[in-house]
Design a protein around this motif. Structure first.
Motif: not given
Lengths: 160, 443
Positions: B286-297
Motif C-alpha cells: 500500500x505504501x508503494x502505491x501511496x508513494x506513486x500517488x504522491x502521498x509520501x508528503x
C-alpha cells in the motif's frame, strides 16, 4: 387480486425463465421478495429461481451462468400506488422507484443482465406500506405476495 | 473574485448517502452564501440507548449505518469494554481488526467504483458504464461480492454483524472458514491490481486547501484503525476520553448535523487524514502505491480522498491476509467462544462507569461514549459520526473552490459539478450525521 397482465406474465414462464427475488427480510415489507422465494423454493420448480436478498451483486455470476432467456425481478417498491399494488416496470421507471447508496441498485443488475445476455428483464414491483425494522409483511402486501405464490404454484402443478 | 453572479442550487446531491443540498450564491463577485445544507431529520439513537443494557448497545448502534455497521459495532463494543474495564484477548482484537478491514474494503470499493468513477469518466451514474466499461462494472461487483462473502463468514452476515459482542465473539471461524476467507482474499488481489491500474489513468480535479487532518495515532508500527490516541497534523494528541476537546461540536442554522472544529476553523477525517498522519505505517504494498500517488508528503487536495481510499483497500486486503495466516499458524482458541450473548452468566463483571470507543471507520474517526450504572444500564450515550466532523471542512473547501473556479472562468455547470464532486470525495453518510434537533418549547 392480480391484474390480467401480471397473471399472464407469471403464467408464461418457461424452464429458461429466471425469477430473481430481492429485498431485506428484516425491513418488514421490503422482505416480500424473500417471502415469495421461501414459499416456492421447495417446490419442483420448472423455472430458475434465485434470491438476491439485499445484496443482488452476489448472484450476478449465477445469473450469467444460467443464461436465462427471460428474467423477472420481484421486489418491494415505492411508487405511490395502493399498498400491495403490483406493477411491471421498465428500467427507466425503476430508476425513479428505488435507489440506495447502501446497496447495488436493481437497475444495475437489470442492465448487466440485458447487456451480458441480451434477454428481456421484467421488474415486478409491489407497493410496500412499511419499510421499518420488522420481520412481518403488512396485510395488503402479504395478500399480493400470496396471489403471486398461488399463480406460480398452479403454474408448476400444470406443468409437472 | 471576478464581479459576476452565480447561483448554484443542487437539491438533492446524488451519489451520496442521505439528503444534502449544495447552495452557493455569488452576487457581483461577493460570495453571499456557500453551504452544504443537511436537511435530514435527527434519528435519536442516543435516546434509544438510554435504559438499555450495555451488552446490547452494539446491536442497536449498528443500525445507525448500513455501510459502517461493523464500525459502529466495534466502536460500541470498545466503549462498553472501556466502561466495564474489560480487556479483550489478543485473538479477539485480531478478529476485530479483520472485521474492520472487511468493512473498509467493502465501503471504499463501493465509493470508488459506484459513486466517484462516473464523475471521473464523464457520465452521470454507474449505469452507463455497464455499456462502456462492462468488464470494470463486473469487476466492481465481483469485489463487492467478495467483501460480502468474507464478512458473512466472519460475523454471520455482511451487514449488522451478529457474532461480534462485548467480550469477544459468539462464533469463532473454523479452520475451513479461515481457508475459505484466505482463498477469497487472495483471489481479490487480481481485481485489486486491475483497480490500481485503472486508478492510475484517472485524473482528479486539482484543488488545494491546507487543513487540519485528524485520525488515530499510535507509537507502535501498526496502521492505527482500532486503537491509539487521537492526533492531528497540527500536532494535537489526546487520549480518546478527551474526544470532546477534539470535536468541539457547534450548530449552524442550515444543518441538522452538528459541525466540528479543532485548532483551526475546521478539520477533516477519513482516508486522506489517516494517510497524512500514518503514511509510514501502511503495508509495504500500500505504501508503494501511496508513494506513486504522491502521498509520501502531506496531501491537501480533498478530491484525492478517493485515491487514499484505494491505498487503504490495498492495505486492508494485505493486512487481512496476514492476520488470517497468523491465525492459521497459531490456531484459534475456541475456548474463547462466548456462548451467552448478553452476559447472562455474569462472566464480565458489571460496574458503573463511563467508556469511550474511538474507531477508524471508512469515512473517518467514529466516537461512541456511554455512561452506565452499576447494573450495566446505559444512562447517557453520545455518538459522533465522521461525516458530522467533515461537513464544516467541506464548506470551508467550497468557500475556497468557488472564487478560484470563477477566476478561472469556469462556467456555472462546471462549478456545480466541481462542488458535487468535492462533496462526494468525502464519501459523506448524511443520514448518519444528522444529529441536532432545534426544539422550541412553547410555554
Amino acid at each position: 387480486m392480480l391484474s390480467k397482465e401480471i397473471i399472464n406474465l407469471l403464467q408464461s414462464i418457461d424452464n429458461n425463465t429466471l425469477i430473481i427475488t430481492l429485498g431485506n427480510d428484516f425491513r418488514s415489507d421490503d422482505g416480500v421478495g424473500c417471502y415469495i422465494y421461501n414459499s416456492i423454493i421447495n417446490e419442483k420448480l420448472n423455472f430458475h429461481l434465485l434470491n438476491g436478498g439485499d445484496r443482488p451483486e452476489n448472484i450476478i455470476d449465477d445469473v450469467i451462468n444460467l443464461k436465462p432467456s427471460r428474467v423477472i425481478i420481484i421486489d418491494a417498491a415505492n411508487f405511490s400506488g395502493k399498498f400491495g399494488e403490483i406493477r411491471i416496470f421498465s428500467d427507466d421507471q425503476i430508476n425513479q422507484v428505488t435507489y440506495s447508496t447502501h446497496s447495488i441498485s436493481p437497475v444495475i443488475i437489470s442492465k448487466i443482465i440485458q447487456t451480458e445476455l441480451n434477454c428481456p428483464v421484467f421488474f415486478l414491483g409491489i407497493q410496500a406500506k412499511n419499510f421499518s425494522y420488522g420481520e412481518t409483511l403488512s396485510k395488503q402486501i402479504k395478500k399480493t405476495a400470496d396471489g403471486v405464490i398461488e399463480v406460480l404454484k398452479s403454474h408448476i402443478l400444470n406443468h409437472l | 473574485m471576478k464581479k459576476i453572479n452565480l447561483n448554484v442550487n443542487v437539491e438533492y446531491l446524488t451519489r451520496v448517502e442521505g439528503h444534502g443540498n449544495i447552495v452557493v450564491n455569488v452576487k457581483e463577485g461577493i460570495l453571499e452564501k456557500c453551504e452544504l445544507q443537511i436537511v435530514e431529520s435527527p434519528r435519536f439513537f442516543e435516546g434509544m440507548l438510554r435504559g438499555r443494557s450495555i451488552f446490547e448497545a452494539q446491536h442497536i448502534t449498528s443500525r445507525i449505518c448500513g455501510i459502517c455497521s461493523c464500525g459502529h459495532t466495534l466502536a460500541s463494543i470498545q466503549a462498553a469494554e472501556d466502561a466495564l474495564d474489560f480487556t479483550p484477548s489478543p485473538q479477539t482484537i485480531k478478529l476485530r481488526k479483520l472485521l474492520l478491514h472487511y468493512e473498509m474494503l467493502d465501503s471504499h470499493i463501493l465509493h470508488i467504483y459506484l459513486l466517484v468513477a462516473p464523475d471521473l469518466l464523464g457520465v452521470k451514474s454507474f449505469v452507463p458504464l455497464i455499456d462502456t466499461h462492462g468488464a470494470v462494472v463486473r469487476r466492481a461487483l465481483r469485489m463487492k461480492k467478495t467483501c460480502n462473502d468474507v464478512c458473512d463468514i466472519l460475523v454471520g452476515r455482511h451487514v449488522h454483524p451478529i457474532s461480534a459482542i462485548v467480550g469477544g465473539f459468539t462464533k469463532l471461524p473454523k479452520e475451513k472458514e479461515l481457508d475459505e476467507m484466505l482463498k477469497y482474499l487472495k483471489e481479490l488481489r487480481t481485481d485489486m491490481d486491475a483497480t490500481i491500474e485503472l486508478a492510475k489513468t484517472l485524473v482528479f480535479p486539482s484543488f488545494e486547501r491546507d487543513t487540519e487532518y485528524v485520525a488515530l495515532v499510535s507509537d507502535d508500527s501498526e496502521y492505527p484503525l482500532l486503537s491509539g490516541d487521537i492526533g492531528s497534523t497540527d500536532g494535537v494528541r489526546m487520549n480518546k476520553k478527551d474526544y470532546k476537546k477534539i470535536t468541539n461540536e457547534f450548530i449552524v442554522p442550515h444543518s441538522s448535523a452538528k459541525h466540528t472544529r479543532l485548532s483551526r476553523g475546521s478539520y477533516a477525517v477519513g482516508a486522506l487524514a489517516r494517510i497524512n498522519l500514518n503514511f509510514n505505517k501502511l503495508h509495504p504494498k500500500a505504501k508503494e502505491l501511496a508513494t506513486l500517488l504522491g502521498f509520501n508528503n502531506k496531501v491537501t487536495n480533498p478530491y484525492l480522498n478517493t485515491a487514499a481510499q484505494l491505498v487503504e483497500c490495498v492495505h486492508c486486503l494485505e493486512d487481512s491476509i496476514k492476520i488470517i495466516e497468523e491465525l492459521k499458524t497459531t490456531g484459534i482458541d475456541y475456548s474463547e467462544e462466548i456462548v451467552v450473548g448478553l452476559n447472562e452468566n455474569k462472566k464480565i463483571p458489571v460496574k458503573a462507569g463511563s467508556g469511550v470507543g474511538a474507531v477508524e471507520v471508512p469515512r473517518g474517526i467514529l466516537f461512541h461514549h456511554y455512561e452506565i450504572d452499576d447494573k450495566g444500564i446505559i444512562k447517557n450515550a453520545n455518538c459522533i459520526i465522521p461525516t458530522g466532523q467533515n461537513i464544516n471542512n467541506i464548506e470551508c473547501d467550497m468557500k475556497k473552490l468557488v472564487p478560484e473556479a470563477i477566476d478561472k472562468n469556469k462556467e456555472e455547470k462546471d462549478i456545480t459539478l466541481l462542488l458535487e464532486m468535492l462533496v462526494r470525495a468525502y464519501d459523506p453518510c448524511i443520514s448518519c450525521s444528522a444529529h441536532f434537533l432545534d426544539v422550541k418549547f412553547v410555554k
